[in-house]
Scaffold this motif. Sequence first.
Motif, PDB file in Angstrom:
ATOM      1  N   VAL A  70      -8.436   1.215  -2.311  1.00 19.74           N
ATOM      2  CA  VAL A  70      -8.694   1.586  -3.692  1.00 19.74           C
ATOM      3  C   VAL A  70     -10.146   2.003  -3.933  1.00 19.74           C
ATOM      4  O   VAL A  70     -10.531   2.305  -5.045  1.00 19.74           O
ATOM      5  CB  VAL A  70      -8.265   0.474  -4.696  1.00 19.74           C
ATOM      6  CG1 VAL A  70      -6.786   0.257  -4.618  1.00 19.74           C
ATOM      7  CG2 VAL A  70      -9.035  -0.803  -4.474  1.00 19.74           C
ATOM      8  N   CYS A 123      -1.877   3.800 -11.290  1.00 23.54           N
ATOM      9  CA  CYS A 123      -0.962   4.604 -10.483  1.00 23.54           C
ATOM     10  C   CYS A 123      -1.277   6.081 -10.570  1.00 23.54           C
ATOM     11  O   CYS A 123      -1.363   6.771  -9.562  1.00 23.54           O
ATOM     12  CB  CYS A 123       0.478   4.396 -10.938  1.00 23.54           C
ATOM     13  SG  CYS A 123       1.091   2.738 -10.718  1.00 23.54           S
ATOM     14  N   GLN A 159      -7.216  -3.837  -9.104  1.00 26.19           N
ATOM     15  CA  GLN A 159      -6.223  -3.150  -9.924  1.00 26.19           C
ATOM     16  C   GLN A 159      -6.379  -1.661  -9.680  1.00 26.19           C
ATOM     17  O   GLN A 159      -7.480  -1.157  -9.606  1.00 26.19           O
ATOM     18  CB  GLN A 159      -6.478  -3.480 -11.394  1.00 26.19           C
ATOM     19  CG  GLN A 159      -5.571  -2.761 -12.345  1.00 26.19           C
ATOM     20  CD  GLN A 159      -5.920  -3.130 -13.766  1.00 26.19           C
ATOM     21  OE1 GLN A 159      -6.145  -4.281 -14.077  1.00 26.19           O
ATOM     22  NE2 GLN A 159      -5.982  -2.150 -14.625  1.00 26.19           N
ATOM     23  N   LYS A 201       1.598   6.656  -7.390  1.00 23.36           N
ATOM     24  CA  LYS A 201       0.466   7.395  -7.963  1.00 23.36           C
ATOM     25  C   LYS A 201       0.894   8.482  -8.941  1.00 23.36           C
ATOM     26  O   LYS A 201       0.141   8.841  -9.827  1.00 23.36           O
ATOM     27  CB  LYS A 201      -0.395   7.993  -6.863  1.00 23.36           C
ATOM     28  CG  LYS A 201      -1.274   6.966  -6.215  1.00 23.36           C
ATOM     29  CD  LYS A 201      -2.199   7.592  -5.207  1.00 23.36           C
ATOM     30  CE  LYS A 201      -3.104   6.540  -4.618  1.00 23.36           C
ATOM     31  NZ  LYS A 201      -4.015   7.119  -3.649  1.00 23.36           N
ATOM     32  N   GLY A 219      -4.888   6.530  -9.063  1.00 20.63           N
ATOM     33  CA  GLY A 219      -5.119   5.992  -7.739  1.00 20.63           C
ATOM     34  C   GLY A 219      -6.528   5.453  -7.537  1.00 20.63           C
ATOM     35  O   GLY A 219      -7.035   5.436  -6.446  1.00 20.63           O
ATOM     36  N   LEU A 269       0.831  -1.209   0.000  1.00 20.80           N
ATOM     37  CA  LEU A 269       0.000   0.000   0.000  1.00 20.80           C
ATOM     38  C   LEU A 269       0.865   1.258   0.000  1.00 20.80           C
ATOM     39  O   LEU A 269       0.532   2.243  -0.665  1.00 20.80           O
ATOM     40  CB  LEU A 269      -0.930   0.006   1.212  1.00 20.80           C
ATOM     41  CG  LEU A 269      -1.982  -1.101   1.232  1.00 20.80           C
ATOM     42  CD1 LEU A 269      -2.783  -1.048   2.529  1.00 20.80           C
ATOM     43  CD2 LEU A 269      -2.892  -1.017   0.031  1.00 20.80           C
ATOM     44  N   LEU A 319       2.057   1.664  -3.481  1.00 19.56           N
ATOM     45  CA  LEU A 319       0.953   2.177  -4.298  1.00 19.56           C
ATOM     46  C   LEU A 319       0.860   3.692  -4.160  1.00 19.56           C
ATOM     47  O   LEU A 319       0.732   4.403  -5.158  1.00 19.56           O
ATOM     48  CB  LEU A 319      -0.362   1.520  -3.889  1.00 19.56           C
ATOM     49  CG  LEU A 319      -1.633   2.096  -4.530  1.00 19.56           C
ATOM     50  CD1 LEU A 319      -1.641   1.887  -6.037  1.00 19.56           C
ATOM     51  CD2 LEU A 319      -2.863   1.488  -3.892  1.00 19.56           C
ATOM     52  N   GLN A 320       0.926   4.191  -2.946  1.00 16.76           N
ATOM     53  CA  GLN A 320       0.864   5.635  -2.726  1.00 16.76           C
ATOM     54  C   GLN A 320       2.020   6.344  -3.432  1.00 16.76           C
ATOM     55  O   GLN A 320       1.832   7.380  -4.064  1.00 16.76           O
ATOM     56  CB  GLN A 320       0.898   5.957  -1.223  1.00 16.76           C
ATOM     57  CG  GLN A 320      -0.330   5.486  -0.469  1.00 16.76           C
ATOM     58  CD  GLN A 320      -1.609   6.102  -0.987  1.00 16.76           C
ATOM     59  OE1 GLN A 320      -1.669   7.286  -1.291  1.00 16.76           O
ATOM     60  NE2 GLN A 320      -2.649   5.298  -1.099  1.00 16.76           N
ATOM     61  N   VAL A 368      -0.902  -0.945 -10.942  1.00 19.33           N
ATOM     62  CA  VAL A 368      -0.493  -1.688  -9.757  1.00 19.33           C
ATOM     63  C   VAL A 368      -1.477  -2.819  -9.512  1.00 19.33           C
ATOM     64  O   VAL A 368      -2.690  -2.603  -9.552  1.00 19.33           O
ATOM     65  CB  VAL A 368      -0.443  -0.781  -8.512  1.00 19.33           C
ATOM     66  CG1 VAL A 368      -0.175  -1.595  -7.251  1.00 19.33           C
ATOM     67  CG2 VAL A 368       0.604   0.307  -8.672  1.00 19.33           C
ATOM     68  N   LEU A 416      -2.144  -5.477  -6.424  1.00 21.26           N
ATOM     69  CA  LEU A 416      -1.797  -5.850  -5.060  1.00 21.26           C
ATOM     70  C   LEU A 416      -2.192  -7.299  -4.830  1.00 21.26           C
ATOM     71  O   LEU A 416      -3.306  -7.703  -5.170  1.00 21.26           O
ATOM     72  CB  LEU A 416      -2.516  -4.947  -4.057  1.00 21.26           C
ATOM     73  CG  LEU A 416      -2.100  -3.485  -4.078  1.00 21.26           C
ATOM     74  CD1 LEU A 416      -3.064  -2.652  -3.243  1.00 21.26           C
ATOM     75  CD2 LEU A 416      -0.680  -3.325  -3.568  1.00 21.26           C
TER      76      LEU A 416
END
Length: 122
Positions: free
Chosen positions: A100, A116, A113, A77, A119, A70, A73-74, A84, A86
């Motif tokens: 998400v 990026c 999904q 973005k 977000g 996570l 992911l941030q 991305v 996860l």
Amino acid sequence: MSSLAATGPLRVLVADDEPHIGRIIKTKLEQGPFAVTLVYDGAEALAELERDPALRLLILDLMMPQVSGLDILQAAKDQDGCTVVLVGEDRNVRTILQVVGNGERARRGDVIQADCAEGRGQ
């Protein structure tokens, strides 16, 4: 000539702290048009994300030491044209979905999904 041939293989980053899982994902992706970098923790993934702006797909374990999927992911973005995915255990699906923005859709087998640059979950 296809656009893939003109641009080369898609750059993929796989980050998983369980080496056997990461190797399986890497091996399967390399059977297709992907150039895969495999790292074993979130800190390495962040460093690779910073080093390689050509990454187009990040496959991240949700729970890793030091830096989680996570967190990555941030950080991702702002990277244009990157997707991305996860990966986590069933008990972590609710956490992924909340991050998400899909709320209560947590079910076994859901595919999550997030783009990026935007977000958003799909």
